[in-house]
Scaffold this motif. Structure first.
Motif, short mmCIF file in Angstrom:
data_model
loop_
_atom_site.label_atom_id
_atom_site.label_comp_id
_atom_site.label_asym_id
_atom_site.label_seq_id
_atom_site.Cartn_x
_atom_site.Cartn_y
_atom_site.Cartn_z
N PRO A 145 0.90 -1.08 -0.13
CA PRO A 145 0.04 0.03 -0.10
C PRO A 145 0.89 1.22 0.05
CG PRO A 145 -0.82 -1.53 1.52
CD PRO A 145 0.47 -2.13 0.99
N ASP A 146 2.33 1.34 0.50
CA ASP A 146 3.04 2.35 0.49
C ASP A 146 3.56 2.55 -0.88
OD1 ASP A 146 2.26 2.90 3.14
OD2 ASP A 146 4.11 1.27 3.95
N GLY A 147 3.45 1.79 -1.85
CA GLY A 147 4.37 1.81 -3.08
C GLY A 147 3.42 2.83 -3.95
N PRO A 148 4.05 2.88 -5.32
CA PRO A 148 3.25 3.61 -6.36
C PRO A 148 2.13 2.84 -6.57
CG PRO A 148 5.45 3.75 -6.74
CD PRO A 148 5.31 2.87 -5.70
N VAL A 164 -3.25 0.33 -11.44
CA VAL A 164 -4.52 -0.30 -11.69
C VAL A 164 -4.58 -1.08 -12.94
CG1 VAL A 164 -7.23 0.59 -11.84
CG2 VAL A 164 -5.45 1.93 -10.66
N LEU A 165 -5.32 -2.35 -12.46
CA LEU A 165 -5.07 -3.44 -13.48
C LEU A 165 -6.35 -3.99 -13.63
CD1 LEU A 165 -2.53 -3.82 -11.29
CD2 LEU A 165 -1.53 -5.33 -13.21
N TYR A 201 -2.33 -13.40 -12.44
CA TYR A 201 -1.51 -13.53 -11.49
C TYR A 201 0.09 -13.64 -11.70
CZ TYR A 201 0.39 -14.84 -6.75
OH TYR A 201 1.25 -15.04 -5.58
N PRO A 202 0.32 -14.51 -12.60
CA PRO A 202 1.95 -14.86 -12.98
C PRO A 202 2.65 -13.37 -13.26
CG PRO A 202 0.70 -16.36 -14.15
CD PRO A 202 -0.22 -15.33 -13.47
N PHE A 203 1.83 -12.47 -13.93
CA PHE A 203 2.36 -11.08 -14.25
C PHE A 203 2.28 -10.21 -13.08
CE2 PHE A 203 0.81 -6.96 -15.40
CZ PHE A 203 1.94 -6.32 -16.09
N TRP A 204 1.03 -10.01 -12.24
CA TRP A 204 1.12 -8.84 -11.40
C TRP A 204 1.56 -9.38 -10.06
CZ3 TRP A 204 -1.80 -10.26 -7.26
CH2 TRP A 204 -3.16 -10.69 -7.40
N SER A 205 1.82 -10.61 -10.02
CA SER A 205 2.72 -11.01 -8.70
C SER A 205 3.93 -10.52 -8.55
CB SER A 205 2.62 -12.67 -8.65
OG SER A 205 3.28 -13.12 -9.58
N LEU A 206 4.64 -10.28 -9.84
CA LEU A 206 5.88 -9.83 -9.88
C LEU A 206 6.17 -8.35 -9.34
CD1 LEU A 206 6.94 -11.46 -13.29
CD2 LEU A 206 7.43 -12.36 -11.14
N LEU A 207 5.01 -7.61 -9.37
CA LEU A 207 4.88 -6.10 -8.96
C LEU A 207 4.48 -6.14 -7.45
CD1 LEU A 207 2.98 -5.42 -12.14
CD2 LEU A 207 5.35 -4.99 -11.83
N ALA A 208 4.12 -7.20 -6.94
CA ALA A 208 3.54 -6.98 -5.50
C ALA A 208 4.19 -6.33 -4.47
CB ALA A 208 2.89 -8.24 -5.29
N ASP A 209 5.55 -6.85 -4.23
CA ASP A 209 6.53 -6.27 -3.33
C ASP A 209 6.83 -4.68 -3.51
OD1 ASP A 209 7.12 -8.52 -2.70
OD2 ASP A 209 8.96 -8.95 -3.34
N PHE A 248 4.66 -2.58 -5.45
CA PHE A 248 3.56 -1.54 -5.79
C PHE A 248 2.18 -1.78 -5.07
CE2 PHE A 248 6.68 -1.78 -9.64
CZ PHE A 248 6.58 -0.28 -9.85
N ASP A 249 1.41 -0.56 -5.12
CA ASP A 249 0.07 -0.72 -4.67
C ASP A 249 -0.80 -1.33 -5.56
OD1 ASP A 249 -2.27 -0.52 -2.96
OD2 ASP A 249 -2.08 1.88 -3.29
N LEU A 250 -1.30 -2.31 -5.67
CA LEU A 250 -2.01 -3.09 -6.98
C LEU A 250 -3.55 -2.89 -6.44
CD1 LEU A 250 0.10 -6.04 -7.42
CD2 LEU A 250 0.50 -3.69 -8.44
N ILE A 251 -4.31 -2.23 -7.43
CA ILE A 251 -5.77 -1.98 -7.16
C ILE A 251 -6.23 -2.73 -8.55
CG2 ILE A 251 -7.89 -0.66 -7.10
CD1 ILE A 251 -5.84 -0.33 -4.93
#
Length: 301
Positions: free
Chosen positions: A34-37, A40-41, A53-61, A63-66
């Motif tokens: 939540p503290d990351g940039p 929205v996907l 998930y194979p794509f956006w899981s790589l961003l989870a550490d 980025f704040d993913l909505i």
């Protein structure tokens, strides 16, 4: 990554339902940091954002993913077929952007969209004002002319195929097994067929079976609209930095042909060699790499 890969989409940090009309709510989910940039996907026609998930899981550490599914897809309940059209999806898009800012706090957003959700974002009358930047994976784009006639013919064929799709299955394993026979899905990541079944089927307890979250007639109706709206995209009117990442143009198309790329050169354009329309499901690492090269100088990390 081995052929025995099991993808398990984690529970979101939080959810929020957005009432986009009297009969339709769309569930936002927050993942990541939540503290990351903020990213929205959303996803392509007939699919679900959890499938990516194979794509956006790589961003989870970082980025704040909505995340959200389009109406009549994924987590969302089925509403009227009559309202399942691209103008309504564009209205949903704008209401969702407002709801994200209101519920999760107003901070810069980067839109990460695939296929029809990318087209929807481009068609919004806000022209990208909601975003600090956007990355659009293989949107269906085509201008009038000979190529557009080919686009329309492909859409007609594809909509007929979609309407004839088997929509109900005894179990998820049967659906995953069926997918393994379709050449269009042969390049997706190991374990992707099982993930497909987990994320695009919903359980029907009353009839003791599984059915597609997005019914075939809904998927087909959007395909039929695609040609009429693809011609309306005007990249020069977009007000946020935008990059298009396409499938390999030398490969046979697997959704609709992006035959006219002349307008794309008013924005950033790249493509992934040996990737089809489902590039985020086939080459998630490369998709993230190209995406980050574009957005990092804009938003920092």
């Amino acid at each position: 990554m081995t052929s025995e890969t099991d993808w398990e989409v984690p529970e979101p940090l939080s959810t929020h339902d957005v009432q986009v009309d009297d009969d339709t709510a769309i569930t936002l989910r927050r993942h990541g940091n939540p503290d990351g940039p903020r990213l929205v996907l959303s996803h392509g026609n007939g699919l679900a954002i959890d499938l990516y998930y194979p794509f956006w899981s790589l961003l989870a550490d970082d980025f704040d993913l909505i995340l959200y599914d389009l109406r009549n897809h994924g987590w969302n309940d089925i509403s009227s077929l009559q309202s399942h059209n691209i103008p309504t999806l564009v209205q949903d898009h704008d209401k969702i952007m407002d709801a994200i800012d209101l519920h999760y706090g107003d901070k810069p957003k980067v839109g990460i969209y695939h296929s029809v959700s990318a087209l929807i974002s481009l068609l919004s009358p806000r022209k990208g004002r909601d975003f600090a930047a956007r990355v659009l994976f293989d949107p269906p784009l085509c201008k009038p002319g000979r190529d557009h006639r080919e686009f329309e013919e492909a859409a007609s064929t594809l909509s007929s195929i979609s309407r004839s799709r088997m929509a109900r299955f005894k179990n998820r394993e049967d659906f995953a097994f069926l997918l393994s026979f379709f050449p269009v899905f042969e390049l997706i990541v190991p374990g992707g067929h099982d993930l497909f079944a987990m994320t695009t089927l919903r359980e029907n307890d009353r009839e003791e079976l599984y059915e597609l979250c997005c019914p075939p007639e809904y998927e087909a109706q959007i395909i039929e609209y695609a040609g009429a709206f693809a011609v309306l995209v005007d990249f020069e009117s977009q007000v946020c930095p935008t990059k298009v990442i396409g499938a390999d143009p030398t490969l046979p198309f697997s959704y609709l042909p992006t035959l006219d790329l002349s307008d794309v050169f008013t924005v950033g354009y790249d493509f992934l060699p040996d990737a089809t329309h489902f590039l985020q499901l086939e080459k998630p690492d490369q998709c993230v790499e190209v995406m980050l090269e574009f957005i990092t100088p804009i938003i920092g990390r």
